[in-house]
Design a protein around this motif. Structure first.
Motif, mmCIF file in Angstrom:
data_model
loop_
_atom_site.group_PDB
_atom_site.id
_atom_site.type_symbol
_atom_site.label_atom_id
_atom_site.label_comp_id
_atom_site.label_asym_id
_atom_site.label_seq_id
_atom_site.Cartn_x
_atom_site.Cartn_y
_atom_site.Cartn_z
ATOM 1 N N VAL A 54 26.750 23.802 81.311
ATOM 2 C CA VAL A 54 26.979 23.590 79.877
ATOM 3 C C VAL A 54 27.734 24.773 79.281
ATOM 4 O O VAL A 54 28.661 24.598 78.479
ATOM 5 N N GLN A 55 27.361 25.979 79.667
ATOM 6 C CA GLN A 55 28.036 27.174 79.151
ATOM 7 C C GLN A 55 29.497 27.204 79.570
ATOM 8 O O GLN A 55 30.393 27.500 78.765
ATOM 9 N N LYS A 56 29.765 26.919 80.840
ATOM 10 C CA LYS A 56 31.145 26.918 81.340
ATOM 11 C C LYS A 56 31.980 25.832 80.654
ATOM 12 O O LYS A 56 33.131 26.046 80.276
ATOM 13 N N ASP A 60 35.318 26.216 78.005
ATOM 14 C CA ASP A 60 36.597 25.511 78.074
ATOM 15 C C ASP A 60 36.866 24.746 76.780
ATOM 16 O O ASP A 60 37.981 24.763 76.251
ATOM 17 N N ASP A 61 35.848 24.065 76.272
ATOM 18 C CA ASP A 61 36.014 23.252 75.066
ATOM 19 C C ASP A 61 36.384 24.103 73.849
ATOM 20 O O ASP A 61 37.021 23.606 72.911
ATOM 21 N N SER A 62 35.993 25.370 73.864
ATOM 22 C CA SER A 62 36.282 26.237 72.717
ATOM 23 C C SER A 62 37.782 26.479 72.552
ATOM 24 O O SER A 62 38.222 26.929 71.485
ATOM 25 N N TYR A 63 38.572 26.176 73.586
ATOM 26 C CA TYR A 63 40.020 26.366 73.511
ATOM 27 C C TYR A 63 40.742 25.078 73.111
ATOM 28 O O TYR A 63 41.972 25.073 73.002
ATOM 29 N N ILE A 182 39.447 37.295 81.763
ATOM 30 C CA ILE A 182 38.854 38.228 82.714
ATOM 31 C C ILE A 182 37.566 37.624 83.255
ATOM 32 O O ILE A 182 36.735 37.116 82.500
ATOM 33 N N LYS A 183 37.414 37.648 84.579
ATOM 34 C CA LYS A 183 36.277 37.003 85.248
ATOM 35 C C LYS A 183 36.186 35.529 84.857
ATOM 36 O O LYS A 183 35.105 34.990 84.635
ATOM 37 N N GLY A 184 37.352 34.908 84.784
ATOM 38 C CA GLY A 184 37.422 33.518 84.352
ATOM 39 C C GLY A 184 36.645 32.558 85.224
ATOM 40 O O GLY A 184 36.098 31.571 84.729
ATOM 41 N N ASP A 185 36.576 32.845 86.541
ATOM 42 C CA ASP A 185 35.852 31.927 87.427
ATOM 43 C C ASP A 185 34.346 31.979 87.200
ATOM 44 O O ASP A 185 33.614 31.125 87.696
ATOM 45 N N GLU A 186 33.861 32.966 86.442
ATOM 46 C CA GLU A 186 32.452 33.026 86.079
ATOM 47 C C GLU A 186 32.187 32.379 84.724
ATOM 48 O O GLU A 186 31.056 32.006 84.425
ATOM 49 N N LYS A 187 33.234 32.248 83.898
ATOM 50 C CA LYS A 187 33.069 31.772 82.525
ATOM 51 C C LYS A 187 33.523 30.335 82.314
ATOM 52 O O LYS A 187 32.969 29.629 81.466
ATOM 53 N N SER A 188 34.554 29.928 83.044
ATOM 54 C CA SER A 188 35.213 28.649 82.793
ATOM 55 C C SER A 188 34.954 27.665 83.929
ATOM 56 O O SER A 188 35.120 27.994 85.104
ATOM 57 N N LEU A 189 34.581 26.435 83.568
ATOM 58 C CA LEU A 189 34.362 25.405 84.583
ATOM 59 C C LEU A 189 35.669 25.031 85.262
ATOM 60 O O LEU A 189 35.722 24.864 86.483
ATOM 61 N N ALA A 190 36.742 24.907 84.479
ATOM 62 C CA ALA A 190 38.038 24.524 85.048
ATOM 63 C C ALA A 190 38.576 25.597 85.989
ATOM 64 O O ALA A 190 39.130 25.291 87.056
ATOM 65 N N ILE A 191 38.416 26.870 85.614
ATOM 66 C CA ILE A 191 38.880 27.954 86.490
ATOM 67 C C ILE A 191 38.024 28.003 87.754
ATOM 68 O O ILE A 191 38.545 28.204 88.860
ATOM 69 N N ALA A 192 36.710 27.817 87.611
ATOM 70 C CA ALA A 192 35.835 27.805 88.787
ATOM 71 C C ALA A 192 36.228 26.674 89.734
ATOM 72 O O ALA A 192 36.265 26.850 90.957
#
Length: 257
Positions: A54-56, A60-63, A182-192
């Motif tokens: 949900v956080q990830k 993404d949705d915030s953009y 920065i550290k996008g793969d930890e924050k973003s579902l799409a980047i992960a």
């Protein structure tokens, strides 16, 4: 009375706490209490994965400027190794992708999980693309520029044009707004998700190179400078897939001139 084995089976099928579970907690048998404890641990782990998902997704949705805005995540695999390509992936995920609960930075999940999620991501994605940047381009451009170019190519090759791009720690020049995370793969579902596609694709490519050059151990070291890899370089020299601007290949190449 229901046997402990039957209760264990029923607990394996149970997805959410319910009245039966509450009643079961009054069963004083040690085997039952242990089974309940194990179920609660599994449930707590699933809850953490759901919360992380949900956080990830919210990140993404915030953009998104509008509800239908398409957000592409972009990441790479293979910037640091002595050999092999840099592989980048771009992914646009759909709104309803709850079966991707557990998707995380490719380095944080097992090989089996990466392979499982890679298949799911390809099936569920609105669009995805993968770009392979060879060692020759890395030597010509330098690793930073080669990775940047590859990420931009991955974005351009998406079948659906993104409205916004989120890239892991890279400022890109693309046809829509782009953000370096920065550290996008930890924050973003799409980047992960992109990190998983990049990693699994690169691992497959390095396994193929291992078939041609088994003395380097590419199937286990992915081109990094492990003792086996360095010993292979000492015994056989470098091959066309090594990066001649990376040491020790750089010195070996210079000595050959």
């Amino acid at each position: 009375m229901t046997t402990i084995q039957e209760i264990k089976y029923q607990l394996q099928q149970l997805q959410e706490p319910n009245q039966w579970l509450e009643e079961l907690e009054t069963d004083e048998r040690k085997g039952v209490q242990l089974a309940i404890t194990q179920w609660k641990k599994r449930y707590a782990k699933k809850q953490l994965l759901r919360e992380d998902f949900v956080q990830k997704k919210s990140f993404d949705d915030s953009y998104k400027r509008t509800p239908n805005c398409l957000v592409a995540g972009i990441d790479e695999a293979g910037r640091g190794p002595l050999a092999g390509p840099v592989v980048t992936a771009a992914v646009i995920l759909p709104e309803g992708c709850t079966d991707l609960v557990g998707v995380d930075d490719s380095k944080q999940i097992s090989k089996e999980q990466r392979q499982h999620f890679a298949q799911l991501i390809k099936e569920r994605a609105v669009a995805y693309s993968i770009h392979v940047q060879p060692a020759t381009a890395i030597d010509e451009l330098n690793i930073y520029q080669a990775t940047k170019q590859s990420m931009e190519e991955a974005a351009a090759q998406l079948d659906a044009a993104p409205d916004v791009v989120l890239a892991d720690a890279m400022n890109l020049t693309v046809k829509c707004p782009s953000h370096s995370i920065i550290k996008g793969d930890e924050k973003s579902l799409a980047i992960a998700a992109a990190s998983i596609l990049a990693k699994t694709t690169r691992d497959e490519l390095m396994n193929e190179l291992h078939e041609q050059f088994p003395w380097y151990g590419f199937n286990v070291n992915a081109g990094y400078g492990t003792p086996q890899h360095l010993q292979g370089l000492a015994n056989y020299g470098f091959c066309e897939h090594h990066r001649k601007t990376f040491e020790p290949i750089k010195s070996m190449w210079r000595d050959r001139q």
